[in-house]
Design a protein around this motif. Structure first.
Motif, PDB file in Angstrom:
ATOM      1  N   VAL A   1       0.989  -1.148   0.049  1.00 55.62           N
ATOM      2  CA  VAL A   1      -0.141  -0.099  -0.014  1.00 55.62           C
ATOM      3  C   VAL A   1       1.098   1.387  -0.038  1.00 55.62           C
ATOM      4  O   VAL A   1       2.004   1.212   0.544  1.00 55.62           O
ATOM      5  CB  VAL A   1      -0.959   0.152   1.285  1.00 55.62           C
ATOM      6  N   ASP A   2       0.613   2.072  -0.869  1.00 53.73           N
ATOM      7  CA  ASP A   2       1.296   3.541  -0.767  1.00 53.73           C
ATOM      8  C   ASP A   2       0.941   4.651  -1.260  1.00 53.73           C
ATOM      9  O   ASP A   2      -0.528   4.515  -1.527  1.00 53.73           O
ATOM     10  CB  ASP A   2       2.646   3.086  -1.944  1.00 53.73           C
ATOM     11  N   VAL A   3       1.256   5.783  -0.713  1.00 54.46           N
ATOM     12  CA  VAL A   3       0.787   7.118  -1.163  1.00 54.46           C
ATOM     13  C   VAL A   3       1.796   7.966  -1.579  1.00 54.46           C
ATOM     14  O   VAL A   3       2.913   8.119  -1.099  1.00 54.46           O
ATOM     15  CB  VAL A   3       0.209   7.636   0.431  1.00 54.46           C
ATOM     16  N   LYS A   4       1.205   8.968  -2.367  1.00 60.87           N
ATOM     17  CA  LYS A   4       2.323   9.872  -2.899  1.00 60.87           C
ATOM     18  C   LYS A   4       1.189  11.298  -2.698  1.00 60.87           C
ATOM     19  O   LYS A   4       0.235  11.435  -3.268  1.00 60.87           O
ATOM     20  CB  LYS A   4       2.534   9.977  -4.487  1.00 60.87           C
ATOM     21  N   SER A   5       1.993  12.256  -2.066  1.00 56.91           N
ATOM     22  CA  SER A   5       1.165  13.342  -1.490  1.00 56.91           C
ATOM     23  C   SER A   5       1.920  14.583  -1.844  1.00 56.91           C
ATOM     24  O   SER A   5       2.986  14.893  -1.423  1.00 56.91           O
ATOM     25  CB  SER A   5       0.760  13.380  -0.005  1.00 56.91           C
TER      26      SER A   5
ATOM     27  N   GLY B   1      -2.567  17.640  -4.072  1.00 58.10           N
ATOM     28  CA  GLY B   1      -3.465  16.291  -4.007  1.00 58.10           C
ATOM     29  C   GLY B   1      -2.708  15.179  -3.721  1.00 58.10           C
ATOM     30  O   GLY B   1      -1.462  15.479  -3.586  1.00 58.10           O
ATOM     31  N   SER B   2      -3.398  14.026  -3.641  1.00 53.84           N
ATOM     32  CA  SER B   2      -2.761  13.051  -3.195  1.00 53.84           C
ATOM     33  C   SER B   2      -3.149  11.787  -3.913  1.00 53.84           C
ATOM     34  O   SER B   2      -4.233  11.707  -4.654  1.00 53.84           O
ATOM     35  CB  SER B   2      -2.961  12.596  -1.591  1.00 53.84           C
ATOM     36  N   THR B   3      -2.297  10.894  -4.050  1.00 49.92           N
ATOM     37  CA  THR B   3      -2.635   9.631  -5.008  1.00 49.92           C
ATOM     38  C   THR B   3      -2.269   8.294  -3.791  1.00 49.92           C
ATOM     39  O   THR B   3      -1.313   8.302  -3.340  1.00 49.92           O
ATOM     40  CB  THR B   3      -1.830   9.214  -6.092  1.00 49.92           C
ATOM     41  N   PHE B   4      -3.143   7.466  -3.573  1.00 48.67           N
ATOM     42  CA  PHE B   4      -3.156   6.236  -2.975  1.00 48.67           C
ATOM     43  C   PHE B   4      -3.310   5.175  -3.647  1.00 48.67           C
ATOM     44  O   PHE B   4      -4.143   5.143  -4.653  1.00 48.67           O
ATOM     45  CB  PHE B   4      -4.242   6.311  -1.616  1.00 48.67           C
ATOM     46  N   TRP B   5      -2.341   4.195  -3.501  1.00 48.93           N
ATOM     47  CA  TRP B   5      -2.395   2.892  -4.213  1.00 48.93           C
ATOM     48  C   TRP B   5      -2.377   1.666  -3.665  1.00 48.93           C
ATOM     49  O   TRP B   5      -1.408   1.815  -2.649  1.00 48.93           O
ATOM     50  CB  TRP B   5      -1.782   2.923  -5.702  1.00 48.93           C
TER      51      TRP B   5
END
Ligand code: MN
Length: 173
Positions: free
Chosen positions: A6-10, A15-19
Motif C-alpha cells: 500500500v503506498d501514497v504520494k502526496s 493532491g494525493s494518490t493512494f494505491w
C-alpha cells in the motif's frame, strides 16, 4: 498478508494518490474457493419456499427482485389462480402471497380452496392488495388471511413480515 503493498504520494496544495499493489499469482486460488462454496448441495442452501399468486407482471417482478436478495428463499410464482392452487398442491410452500384482485377466481375464492384442503390449510397466506380500506382488511382477516399487505408494498414491512412468518416455520423444523 496478501503479499502486496500500500503506498501514497502526496503533494501539498496539489493532491494525493493512494494505491495498492497485489501480486497476481494468488489469483488461481480463487476458483477453487468459489468451487467449494458452489459444491454445497442446493437443498441445504434453500430453506424456505414462498408461492406468490399474482396476475400483475409489475408486482410479480418487484417481489421476484425483493426475494432474490434472500438466498434462503425459493420463490414460486403463478399468474393465474388455477396455476397458483396447482403449485400449492404440488409444492406445499412455507408461505403464500395472494393477490385479491384476480380475473376469474379472486383471492378470497383461492383462499377458500386452500383452507378446504387438509394438507394446505395450515400454510400462512398473506393477502396482497390495493384495497387498503379498513373494511377490506377486516374482511381479509375474517376470511382467514394470516396478514394483509397493501400495494404499493412497504418493503421494510414486507421483509419483516416474511422473516417473522418463516422463522415461525423454522422452529417447527
Ligand atoms: Mn391483480
Amino acid at each position: 498478508m496478501m503479499g502486496g503493498t500500500v503506498d501514497v504520494k502526496s503533494e501539498p496544495g496539489a493532491g494525493s494518490t493512494f494505491w495498492i499493489e497485489l501480486p497476481t499469482e494468488i489469483m488461481p486460488e480463487e476458483p477453487n474457493r468459489v468451487a467449494s462454496i458452489n459444491a454445497i448441495p442446493a437443498q441445504h442452501a434453500v430453506q424456505h419456499s414462498v408461492l406468490y399468486i399474482e396476475d400483475n407482471p409489475a408486482n410479480l417482478k418487484l417481489v421476484i427482485q425483493l426475494l432474490g436478495r434472500r438466498k434462503h428463499i425459493q420463490l414460486l410464482t403463478a399468474h393465474t389462480s388455477e396455476l397458483g392452487i396447482a403449485l400449492a398442491v404440488s409444492h406445499h410452500p412455507d408461505l403464500i402471497l395472494l393477490d385479491i384482485n384476480m380475473p376469474g377466481m379472486d383471492g378470497y375464492q383461492v383462499l377458500e380452496v386452500l383452507k378446504a384442503d387438509a394438507s394446505l390449510k395450515n400454510i400462512p397466506v398473506i393477502a396482497v392488495t390495493a384495497n387498503a380500506m379498513t373494511r377490506d382488511i377486516e374482511r381479509g382477516r375474517t376470511a382467514g388471511f394470516t396478514e394483509y399487505l397493501t400495494k404499493p408494498l412497504d418493503i421494510v414491512k414486507f421483509y419483516a413480515l416474511l422473516d417473522k412468518l418463516l422463522s415461525r416455520n423454522t422452529t417447527v423444523l
